[in-house]
Design an enzyme around this catalytic site. Structure first.
Site, PDB file in Angstrom:
ATOM      1  N   ARG B  24       0.782  -1.229   0.000  1.00 26.18           N
ATOM      2  CA  ARG B  24       0.000   0.000   0.000  1.00 26.18           C
ATOM      3  C   ARG B  24       0.818   1.286   0.000  1.00 26.18           C
ATOM      4  NH1 ARG B  24      -3.465   2.220   4.596  1.00 26.18           N
ATOM      5  NH2 ARG B  24      -5.070   3.451   3.561  1.00 26.18           N
ATOM      6  N   THR B  25       2.102   1.207   0.345  1.00 30.99           N
ATOM      7  CA  THR B  25       2.899   2.450   0.354  1.00 30.99           C
ATOM      8  C   THR B  25       3.042   3.037  -1.032  1.00 30.99           C
ATOM      9  OG1 THR B  25       4.679   0.879   0.683  1.00 30.99           O
ATOM     10  CG2 THR B  25       4.367   2.531   2.390  1.00 30.99           C
ATOM     11  N   CYS B  48      12.321  27.501  29.258  1.00 26.60           N
ATOM     12  CA  CYS B  48      12.011  26.075  29.397  1.00 26.60           C
ATOM     13  C   CYS B  48      11.760  25.751  30.861  1.00 26.60           C
ATOM     14  CB  CYS B  48      13.178  25.247  28.871  1.00 26.60           C
ATOM     15  SG  CYS B  48      13.052  23.512  29.320  1.00 26.60           S
ATOM     16  N   CYS B  51      14.609  23.225  32.326  1.00 29.84           N
ATOM     17  CA  CYS B  51      16.035  23.540  32.464  1.00 29.84           C
ATOM     18  C   CYS B  51      16.382  23.824  33.935  1.00 29.84           C
ATOM     19  CB  CYS B  51      16.392  24.762  31.611  1.00 29.84           C
ATOM     20  SG  CYS B  51      16.777  24.363  29.886  1.00 29.84           S
ATOM     21  N   ALA B  57       5.690  26.470  36.000  1.00 23.95           N
ATOM     22  CA  ALA B  57       4.377  27.125  36.032  1.00 23.95           C
ATOM     23  C   ALA B  57       3.781  27.101  37.443  1.00 23.95           C
ATOM     24  CB  ALA B  57       3.428  26.446  35.048  1.00 23.95           C
ATOM     25  N   ASP B  74       3.588  18.940  37.739  1.00 26.10           N
ATOM     26  CA  ASP B  74       2.773  20.020  38.301  1.00 26.10           C
ATOM     27  C   ASP B  74       1.323  19.935  37.836  1.00 26.10           C
ATOM     28  OD1 ASP B  74       4.987  21.203  39.593  1.00 26.10           O
ATOM     29  OD2 ASP B  74       5.611  22.119  37.706  1.00 26.10           O
ATOM     30  N   HIS B 110      19.606  21.260  27.483  1.00 25.58           N
ATOM     31  CA  HIS B 110      18.330  21.412  26.780  1.00 25.58           C
ATOM     32  C   HIS B 110      18.347  20.842  25.359  1.00 25.58           C
ATOM     33  CE1 HIS B 110      14.455  23.466  26.137  1.00 25.58           C
ATOM     34  NE2 HIS B 110      14.913  23.886  24.974  1.00 25.58           N
ATOM     35  N   ASN B 150       7.391  10.527  25.519  1.00 26.48           N
ATOM     36  CA  ASN B 150       6.826  11.035  24.272  1.00 26.48           C
ATOM     37  C   ASN B 150       7.878  11.938  23.664  1.00 26.48           C
ATOM     38  OD1 ASN B 150       4.264   9.829  24.625  1.00 26.48           O
ATOM     39  ND2 ASN B 150       3.612  11.523  25.938  1.00 26.48           N
ATOM     40  N   SER B 158       5.204  18.362  24.842  1.00 29.67           N
ATOM     41  CA  SER B 158       4.990  19.799  24.872  1.00 29.67           C
ATOM     42  C   SER B 158       6.263  20.575  25.190  1.00 29.67           C
ATOM     43  CB  SER B 158       3.872  20.148  25.862  1.00 29.67           C
ATOM     44  OG  SER B 158       4.118  19.554  27.108  1.00 29.67           O
ATOM     45  N   HIS B 161      12.921  19.745  25.816  1.00 29.60           N
ATOM     46  CA  HIS B 161      13.963  19.357  26.769  1.00 29.60           C
ATOM     47  C   HIS B 161      13.908  17.831  26.943  1.00 29.60           C
ATOM     48  CE1 HIS B 161      16.709  20.673  30.099  1.00 29.60           C
ATOM     49  NE2 HIS B 161      16.548  19.385  30.361  1.00 29.60           N
ATOM     50  N   HIS B 163      13.265  14.559  28.160  1.00 35.18           N
ATOM     51  CA  HIS B 163      12.590  14.085  29.371  1.00 35.18           C
ATOM     52  C   HIS B 163      11.583  12.996  29.048  1.00 35.18           C
ATOM     53  CE1 HIS B 163       9.302  16.591  27.880  1.00 35.18           C
ATOM     54  NE2 HIS B 163       8.502  16.032  28.773  1.00 35.18           N
ATOM     55  N   GLN B 165       8.361  10.487  31.305  1.00 38.71           N
ATOM     56  CA  GLN B 165       7.398  10.572  32.392  1.00 38.71           C
ATOM     57  C   GLN B 165       7.241   9.218  33.063  1.00 38.71           C
ATOM     58  OE1 GLN B 165       3.718  12.776  31.773  1.00 38.71           O
ATOM     59  NE2 GLN B 165       4.315  13.226  29.671  1.00 38.71           N
ATOM     60  N   HIS B 278       7.498  -2.003  29.642  1.00 34.98           N
ATOM     61  CA  HIS B 278       6.522  -2.893  30.274  1.00 34.98           C
ATOM     62  C   HIS B 278       7.258  -3.915  31.130  1.00 34.98           C
ATOM     63  CE1 HIS B 278       2.812  -2.095  27.500  1.00 34.98           C
ATOM     64  NE2 HIS B 278       2.809  -1.334  28.572  1.00 34.98           N
ATOM     65  N   TYR B 313     -10.228   3.323  10.023  1.00 38.57           N
ATOM     66  CA  TYR B 313     -10.222   1.861  10.052  1.00 38.57           C
ATOM     67  C   TYR B 313      -9.485   1.344  11.284  1.00 38.57           C
ATOM     68  CZ  TYR B 313      -9.581  -3.000   8.936  1.00 38.57           C
ATOM     69  OH  TYR B 313      -9.585  -4.359   9.025  1.00 38.57           O
TER      70      TYR B 313
HETATM   71  O1  LIG Z   1      -7.098   5.654   2.737  1.00 37.38           O
HETATM   72  P1  LIG Z   1      -6.488   7.024   2.956  1.00 37.38           P
HETATM   73  O2  LIG Z   1      -7.529   8.106   3.088  1.00 37.38           O
HETATM   74  O3  LIG Z   1      -5.443   7.342   1.942  1.00 37.38           O
HETATM   75  O4  LIG Z   1      -5.734   6.923   4.372  1.00 37.38           O
HETATM   76  C1  LIG Z   1      -6.256   7.271   5.619  1.00 37.38           C
HETATM   77  O5  LIG Z   1      -7.210   6.333   6.105  1.00 37.38           O
HETATM   78  C2  LIG Z   1      -6.736   4.995   6.308  1.00 37.38           C
HETATM   79  C3  LIG Z   1      -7.851   4.169   6.943  1.00 37.38           C
HETATM   80  O6  LIG Z   1      -8.209   4.626   8.228  1.00 37.38           O
HETATM   81  C4  LIG Z   1      -5.469   4.948   7.150  1.00 37.38           C
HETATM   82  O7  LIG Z   1      -4.922   3.652   7.096  1.00 37.38           O
HETATM   83  C5  LIG Z   1      -4.412   5.950   6.680  1.00 37.38           C
HETATM   84  O8  LIG Z   1      -3.349   5.977   7.613  1.00 37.38           O
HETATM   85  C6  LIG Z   1      -5.059   7.332   6.558  1.00 37.38           C
HETATM   86  O9  LIG Z   1      -4.112   8.264   6.095  1.00 37.38           O
HETATM   87  O1  LIG Z   2       2.007  15.153  30.010  1.00 41.37           O
HETATM   88  P1  LIG Z   2       2.221  15.964  28.775  1.00 41.37           P
HETATM   89  O2  LIG Z   2       3.612  15.823  28.205  1.00 41.37           O
HETATM   90  O3  LIG Z   2       1.828  17.401  28.934  1.00 41.37           O
HETATM   91  O4  LIG Z   2       1.188  15.361  27.696  1.00 41.37           O
HETATM   92  C1  LIG Z   2       1.465  14.367  26.741  1.00 41.37           C
HETATM   93  O5  LIG Z   2       1.592  13.057  27.315  1.00 41.37           O
HETATM   94  C2  LIG Z   2       0.438  12.563  27.997  1.00 41.37           C
HETATM   95  C3  LIG Z   2       0.697  11.132  28.414  1.00 41.37           C
HETATM   96  O6  LIG Z   2       0.912  10.255  27.330  1.00 41.37           O
HETATM   97  C4  LIG Z   2      -0.829  12.654  27.116  1.00 41.37           C
HETATM   98  O7  LIG Z   2      -1.959  12.397  27.926  1.00 41.37           O
HETATM   99  C5  LIG Z   2      -0.989  14.028  26.465  1.00 41.37           C
HETATM  100  O8  LIG Z   2      -2.062  13.990  25.545  1.00 41.37           O
HETATM  101  C6  LIG Z   2       0.313  14.410  25.761  1.00 41.37           C
HETATM  102  O9  LIG Z   2       0.195  15.683  25.173  1.00 41.37           O
END
Ligand SMILES: O=P(O)(O)O[C@H]1O[C@H](CO)[C@@H](O)[C@H](O)[C@H]1O
Ligand SMILES: O=P(O)(O)O[C@H]1O[C@H](CO)[C@@H](O)[C@H](O)[C@H]1O
Lengths: 344, 344
Positions: B24-25, B48, B51, B57, B74, B110, B150, B158, B161, B163, B165, B278, B313
């Site tokens: 599909r690619t 930041c 830092c 905040a 926080d 940072h 993340n 967000s 820096h 980090h 969680q 995990h 999907y």
């Molecule tokens: O089929 P499309 O519109 O090109 O693609 C979109 O919908 C699909 C089905 O949810 C997903 O797999 C794709 O990641 C999304 O970009």
């Molecule tokens: O805690 P943060 O970095 O502000 O927030 C980020 O990680 C969280 C945990 O996966 C998610 O719930 C948030 O949607 C995401 O923006």
């Protein structure tokens, strides 16, 4: 239990728990902001591969359609295979998957979206969904038909022309299998549908109801995951889209129009979402336990440009939300049924 | 079974099936492109909130730290509640959730990211994860400790820096419960760990291995969902991060450095992902079935700016991927272990 404190809620349809942290929207947001979505102005775009008379990447030419129009996806994730084989080698287990991917253009006009369409034109989309469900579902090798829409670039939609998709396939997808199981055990115990009994409670409590008409109710389910997630449920126990009466089709079109209008009104933007219709599998069984419903999963959280990310914790642990279902329902309910861009 | 044709693969850890559409690619992409990620240059940013010496905040001031540094979030999604209550009203079921959210700064600088850090400095992060897991897990009300990162705005981060969680909580999250169940039934049957036997097969077949050293292997699991998803697994059956020997900690740091370096090298960008560890729950039970592993879920699919969307999907039916695990493994394996931005 204090509803402002963190808590988990139980999804009666899937058996999953989700984490709710209603106090958390207070945190400052320095993260990503998305491009605000612009409504389109031109009814025809010569570069759009979904507009009437245009040539698609495959070389196929779209007819000069004026009614909703469906065709086989040129870059389908599922293709029709002759036979299904199973593969097993130690811990590696796979099976081939057969299916058909369809694209459903909702309207010829490039600049429309469901909330900007007339309810009578949304009815025509529902009639096409019925036809597709019937025809795809009647094929021996198709045991499930998934109708869905990805609306907006934020939800992976690669073309703004109003359209949805249908993926019909041999095996029963995971989400559908989970919902079949819970509905079945309830139906076998009580002789009525789980969702039917659930919406009775919601219609009585009213707190999570965002809109209702004679035949449908739109609610924020108690276990909603996405910030403004909703579910449209027919009041009558209907298992498949082809079972709707004419009055139900008309009311279904209306609830789609009103709900998506309210969505656009929240942040004065073309509200992105993925929506999907869950209904009885087409595996030749009767499935009296199934109660059709259409869910909307919209990502926007704080504004037209700041969405909820389903990332680290959500992927590795549990889905998590930052506003309560009740807060979201109130916001949606309070929006006008009249689209902010349509003159009175 | 032809691996180029659509097929489903089975996840032995969760029991889920996923859809693979390797052909599909080829489809053209006219959809959303993301901003390419820029590496940062400044080692200190006065705006930041992570830092050293800056005020957050909340008004709290960060110490002038030079080692990895952890503190209470926080704006925590989980807070410490005195008691746990259960709520049930017809179809509405909930329970209060108690917990602690921590932020773990990987470095004072940072502008760093894990692949740009020295392996010896990543070791210090692992030592801090051990300390946090031990301390949080020893609290009576904490039954599970989720360590995750993340990385990148695309994955909801967000603040750039470096980090991660930690969310420690009372209940066992869904994903962890599923993995406990399958590992337990295997361990009870065979007396050895499911993942241990699985990686033996992968180490023999080599096709999905992207890197290994004495104590760890990094593979693209057969059932990978995200385009370049990988899993780091200790070769020894270790249930929790606190059980690692000094040599294992050193090798763990190395495999993290090499894997994230290879990721950055694929598209010559700071590769976004969510990663998570995990391991055994901290519910007071022994959990000999658990085999620790760290997974990386990176969203990029085609380039530094085009990601895979888990939408319609994928949300309503099954997770779906567009390149096979074997193709992804080959791409990652072939990347240099040396970061494209670090001079030799
Ligand atoms: O089929 P499309 O519109 O090109 O693609 C979109 O919908 C699909 C089905 O949810 C997903 O797999 C794709 O990641 C999304 O970009
Ligand atoms: O805690 P943060 O970095 O502000 O927030 C980020 O990680 C969280 C945990 O996966 C998610 O719930 C948030 O949607 C995401 O923006």
């Amino acid at each position: 239990m204090k509803l402002e404190s963190p808590h988990r809620r139980y999804n009666i349809l899937t058996g999953d728990w989700i984490l709710v942290s209603p106090h958390r929207t207070k945190r400052p947001w320095q993260g990503k902001s998305e491009k605000p979505v612009q409504f389109l102005k031109v009814p025809y775009d010569e570069d759009c591969y979904l507009c009437p008379t245009n040539t698609r990447a495959s070389g196929n030419v779209n007819p000069d359609y004026s009614e909703p129009f469906a065709f086989n996806n040129d870059f389908a994730a599922l293709i029709d295979l002759e036979d299904t084989t199973v593969f097993k080698d130690g811990f590696l287990m796979a099976q081939s998957e057969s299916g058909i991917c369809r694209v459903v253009c909702f309207a010829a006009n490039h600049s429309l979206t469901l909330p900007l369409m007339e309810a009578s034109d949304i009815e025509r989309v529902i009639l096409l969904w019925q036809k597709e469900y019937r025809e795809l579902g009647s094929k021996k090798e198709v045991n499930h038909v998934q109708i869905f829409e990805n609306k907006g670039a934020m939800m992976g939609c690669s073309n703004p022309h109003p359209h949805g998709q249908i993926w019909a396939q041999n095996s029963i997808p995971e989400e559908v299998a989970k919902k079949t199981e819970r509905q079945k055990s309830y139906f076998e115990n009580k002789g009525v549908s789980l969702l039917g009994d659930y919406i009775k409670q919601e219609l009585q409590e009213k707190e999570r109801v965002v809109y209702e008409n004679d035949h449908f109710v739109a609610i924020v389910p108690y276990w909603a995951v996405w910030p403004y997630e909703t579910m449209i449920v027919p009041k009558r126990h209907v298992s498949r889209i082809t079972d709707f009466t004419d009055e139900e089709v008309a009311d279904y079109a209306l609830v789609i129009k009103v709900l998506t209008t309210k969505y656009d009104n929240i942040f004065k933007t073309s509200f992105p979402y993925s929506s999907g219709i869950h209904q009885a599998p087409t595996d030749g069984q009767e499935h009296p336990e199934w109660h059709l419903h259409m869910s909307f999963y919209p990502p926007l959280l704080r504004s037209a440009t700041v969405k909820k990310f389903m990332v680290g914790y959500e992927l590795f642990a549990n889905p998590q939300r930052d506003i309560s279902a009740e807060q979201a329902a109130q916001t949606i309910r309070e929006q006008s049924d009249h689209h902010y861009l349509i003159d009175v």
